[in-house]
Design a protein around this motif. Structure first.
Motif, short mmCIF file in Angstrom:
data_model
loop_
_atom_site.label_atom_id
_atom_site.label_comp_id
_atom_site.label_asym_id
_atom_site.label_seq_id
_atom_site.Cartn_x
_atom_site.Cartn_y
_atom_site.Cartn_z
N GLY A 7 -7.52 10.46 30.45
CA GLY A 7 -6.63 11.56 30.76
C GLY A 7 -5.55 11.76 29.72
O GLY A 7 -4.69 12.62 29.89
N SER A 8 -5.54 10.98 28.66
CA SER A 8 -4.50 11.10 27.63
C SER A 8 -4.86 12.18 26.64
O SER A 8 -5.96 12.73 26.64
CB SER A 8 -4.34 9.77 26.91
OG SER A 8 -5.52 9.48 26.16
N THR A 9 -3.87 12.43 25.75
CA THR A 9 -4.12 13.40 24.67
C THR A 9 -5.25 12.89 23.78
O THR A 9 -6.09 13.67 23.31
CB THR A 9 -2.84 13.60 23.85
OG1 THR A 9 -1.82 14.07 24.70
CG2 THR A 9 -3.07 14.58 22.71
N ALA A 10 -5.28 11.58 23.56
CA ALA A 10 -6.35 11.00 22.73
C ALA A 10 -7.72 11.30 23.30
O ALA A 10 -8.67 11.62 22.58
CB ALA A 10 -6.13 9.48 22.62
N ALA A 11 -7.84 11.19 24.67
CA ALA A 11 -9.13 11.48 25.31
C ALA A 11 -9.54 12.93 25.06
O ALA A 11 -10.71 13.24 24.78
CB ALA A 11 -9.05 11.20 26.80
N GLY A 12 -8.57 13.85 25.17
CA GLY A 12 -8.86 15.26 24.89
C GLY A 12 -9.27 15.46 23.44
O GLY A 12 -10.18 16.25 23.13
N MET A 13 -8.59 14.74 22.51
CA MET A 13 -8.93 14.86 21.10
C MET A 13 -10.34 14.36 20.84
O MET A 13 -11.11 14.95 20.07
CB MET A 13 -7.93 14.06 20.25
CG MET A 13 -6.52 14.64 20.22
SD MET A 13 -5.33 13.54 19.48
CE MET A 13 -5.97 13.43 17.80
N MET A 14 -10.68 13.23 21.46
CA MET A 14 -12.03 12.68 21.30
C MET A 14 -13.09 13.67 21.81
O MET A 14 -14.10 13.89 21.15
CB MET A 14 -12.15 11.35 22.07
CG MET A 14 -11.36 10.21 21.48
SD MET A 14 -12.01 9.68 19.88
CE MET A 14 -13.51 8.86 20.40
N SER A 15 -12.83 14.29 22.98
CA SER A 15 -13.78 15.27 23.53
C SER A 15 -13.93 16.45 22.61
O SER A 15 -15.04 16.92 22.30
CB SER A 15 -13.34 15.74 24.92
OG SER A 15 -13.31 14.67 25.81
N ALA A 16 -12.78 16.96 22.14
CA ALA A 16 -12.83 18.14 21.26
C ALA A 16 -13.54 17.82 19.97
O ALA A 16 -14.34 18.61 19.45
CB ALA A 16 -11.40 18.62 20.99
N ALA A 17 -13.24 16.60 19.41
CA ALA A 17 -13.89 16.21 18.16
C ALA A 17 -15.38 16.05 18.35
O ALA A 17 -16.19 16.44 17.49
CB ALA A 17 -13.25 14.91 17.64
#
Length: 594
Positions: A523-533
């Motif tokens: 649920g962190s920003t990092a998780a969103g970045m990983m999904s987007a990447a």
């Protein structure tokens, strides 16, 4: 035609003999009878030919001409002729006059025809007029041998014994009226004046031990429920009588005119409607059916049975009554029901009213329905018709709802198809539009009984679409938030590290984004970045990419040497983070070209 009856300008042949001498019924005459729903008073005249029978029938019709009058030795009437007119004195009744072929005509080859003509006159009439000449004596009564042969041509009940026949015949037979023409005697008995009725009863007195003498008298006394007699003097001179059709009452003897009036008054006032089975008044349509049954039996060589005829008549009448009631129900429901009805109660109310009227039609037309079998059958048929109408109402309602839904919700579906709602805030707009169109649908008329059900089915089909729009909106909102955070972090890292200051803040910031030694924080920003990447790179994060570097930084921290490296490349790292932020977009939006 007036209500329930017919008006005939002239008589028609009801029963005729074909070229082979066989009796047959004319369909066009039966059709006239079947148009008559009123009770019928049926007067039939029988007797020797050229005795003035047709004249009496014309007088009852109130006409000079109608039934042919014979002035020569050749009989004019063949078979049985019929004339139907509204009853002159009984409102709601039809007078049916039957003029029969003269008995004993020289032209009749088979004397059995006389018996059948006489028997049919008895079977069809409510008053049988026997017209003879001059006197009622032994010769006249013996000539009326047809009554003694009735048992050979008519059966009341196939199981009835000979002893029961007299009683049974009285239940069905007409009243008997004897008219004596050219009567010249004085109505006296033992020196005292008597009536014509007494004259007849005296002639019918039995003599002990004289069977042949008594037989026709017994038949007249036992078979017919009532008897009446009229005597007529000679109407006019021989010369005038040859043109009786052209004579008015002024041309006839006053005594004859008075006698004829008394006869007509009695027939028109006292003779009751034709009855069958327990005093049921027979309408004209039943008389037509009855005549067909009797002729059918005679043609097939059988003896007409009154009880069987009644049963067959009941079956025919009740079948027709059911058919008419069902026809009325179907026509009136088709007229009154507008599909689809708004509620089931609306349709039920109409059904109840029309069903009641249909049942009343049946009751007015039915015959011998004491056990209610036919009425129960009718109710079942009407229920079947109603069920079919209810089914149609459902189909019509569903089709109407589908049409209304298609029209009202078209803008919503167009927006979905064009991906208008796949943006930040799109879900809220979708919900507002959905609520507005739903309200419009509920206000629309003509939906019928399936209005709400059809709406619920449609909204259920939209639920996955709504969830997808909601999920996209959520992802887009999170992506926008991440972009903002990453952009700010990237700028800060670049400034700090590039200046060689507090480089320790770099791994702290990276860990704050969710890149930790334990892995990516859910649920962190990092998780969103990983999904987007991963989405941007075909499902995987490329080795050595900026996201991979940030994950490594958060996992291991910075040594002194690494800090120096970061310090020297701080601006590069900050730019990488900013670049990642710019690429972190929703899969529903196209990526921007570099």
């Amino acid at each position: 035609m007036s209500s329930g009856t017919v008006i005939m300008a002239e008589p028609v042949c009801l029963i005729e003999k074909d070229k082979d001498g066989n009796l047959g019924i004319l369909p066009q005459a039966v059709e006239i009878l079947k148009q008559i729903d009123q009770p019928v008073v049926v007067v039939a005249v029988v007797g020797p030919y050229r005795a003035g029978k047709s004249y009496l029938m014309n007088k009852l019709a109130g006409k000079r001409k109608g039934f042919a009058l014979g002035a020569c030795i050749q009989p004019k009437t063949k078979g049985i002729w019929m004339w139907c007119i509204p009853h002159p004195r009984k409102a709601g009744h039809t007078l049916v006059l039957l003029d029969t072929e003269g008995l004993g005509s020289m032209e009749i080859g088979d004397m059995n025809d006389d018996n059948w003509i006489f028997s049919l006159a008895v079977l069809l009439s409510s008053a049988l007029v026997y017209n003879s000449m001059r006197t009622i004596d032994s010769v006249a009564i013996q000539q009326l041998h047809y009554v003694t042969e009735l048992t050979e041509h008519i059966k009341v009940n196939l199981q009835a014994s000979d002893e029961d026949k007299s009683t049974e015949f009285k239940r069905f037979f007409p009243s008997f009226v004897w008219t004596v023409r050219d009567f010249t005697l004085e109505l006296e008995y033992d020196g005292e004046e008597i009536t014509a009725d007494q004259y007849l009863e005296n002639a019918l007195e039995l003599k002990p031990g004289c069977d042949d003498y008594n037989l026709p008298r017994k038949c007249l006394l036992n078979y017919f429920p009532t008897r009446k007699c009229f005597v007529f003097g000679r109407p006019a001179s021989e010369k005038k009588m040859k043109r009786m059709e052209d004579l008015s009452d002024e041309d006839l003897k006053p005594s004859f005119v008075r006698d004829a009036k008394r006869f007509c008054d009695y027939i028109l006032s006292e003779v009751k409607a034709k009855t069958i089975k327990e005093g049921y008044n027979m309408p004209g349509r039943m008389l037509g059916s009855l005549a067909e049954m009797y002729l059918g039996a005679i043609s097939s060589g059988q003896i007409p049975c009154l009880e069987n005829a009644v049963v067959s008549l009941a079956r025919t009448e009740n079948t027709n009554a059911v058919a008419k009631a069902v026809k009325f129900y179907k026509e009136n429901m088709a007229e009154r029901v507008v599909f689809p009805t708004e509620t089931e109660e609306d349709l039920s109310d109409i059904h109840g009213e029309v069903e009641e009227r249909a049942v009343n039609i049946f009751i007015d037309l039915c015959f011998m329905n004491e056990d209610q079998t036919w009425q129960i059958g009718l109710k079942n048929l009407l229920q079947t018709e109603y069920t079919a109408i209810c089914d149609k109402n459902v189909v019509e309602s569903k089709e109407a709802c589908e049409s209304i839904i298609k029209r009202i919700f078209k803008p919503l579906e167009d927006n979905i198809a064009s991906k208008k709602y796949e943006s930040v805030g799109g879900y809220q707009q979708y919900c507002e539009d959905l609520e507005r169109f739903t309200s419009q649908y509920r206000s629309a008329e003509g939906k019928g009984i399936k209005g709400e059900e059809s709406l619920n089915e449609y909204l259920a089909r939209l639920e996955p679409v709504g969830e997808a729009i909601k999920s996209a909106d959520k992802s887009l909102r999170k992506a926008r938030k991440t972009r903002r955070i990453l952009t700010g972090v990237g700028t800060a890292v670049g400034i700090v590290a590039g200046a060689g200051l507090a480089v320790v803040a770099v791994p702290v910031a990276v860990v704050g984004l969710g890149f930790t030694a334990a892995g990516i924080t859910a649920g962190s920003t990092a998780a969103g970045m990983m999904s987007a990447a991963a989405i941007a790179n075909g499902g995987a994060v490329a080795a050595g990419s900026a996201v991979a570097v940030l994950q490594s930084l958060g996992a291991v921290g910075l040594s002194a040497t690494a800090a120096a490296v970061v310090s020297s490349v701080g601006a590069t790292i900050g730019g990488a983070i900013g670049n990642i932020a710019s690429r972190f977009v929703s899969p529903f939006q196209p990526r921007q070209k570099k």
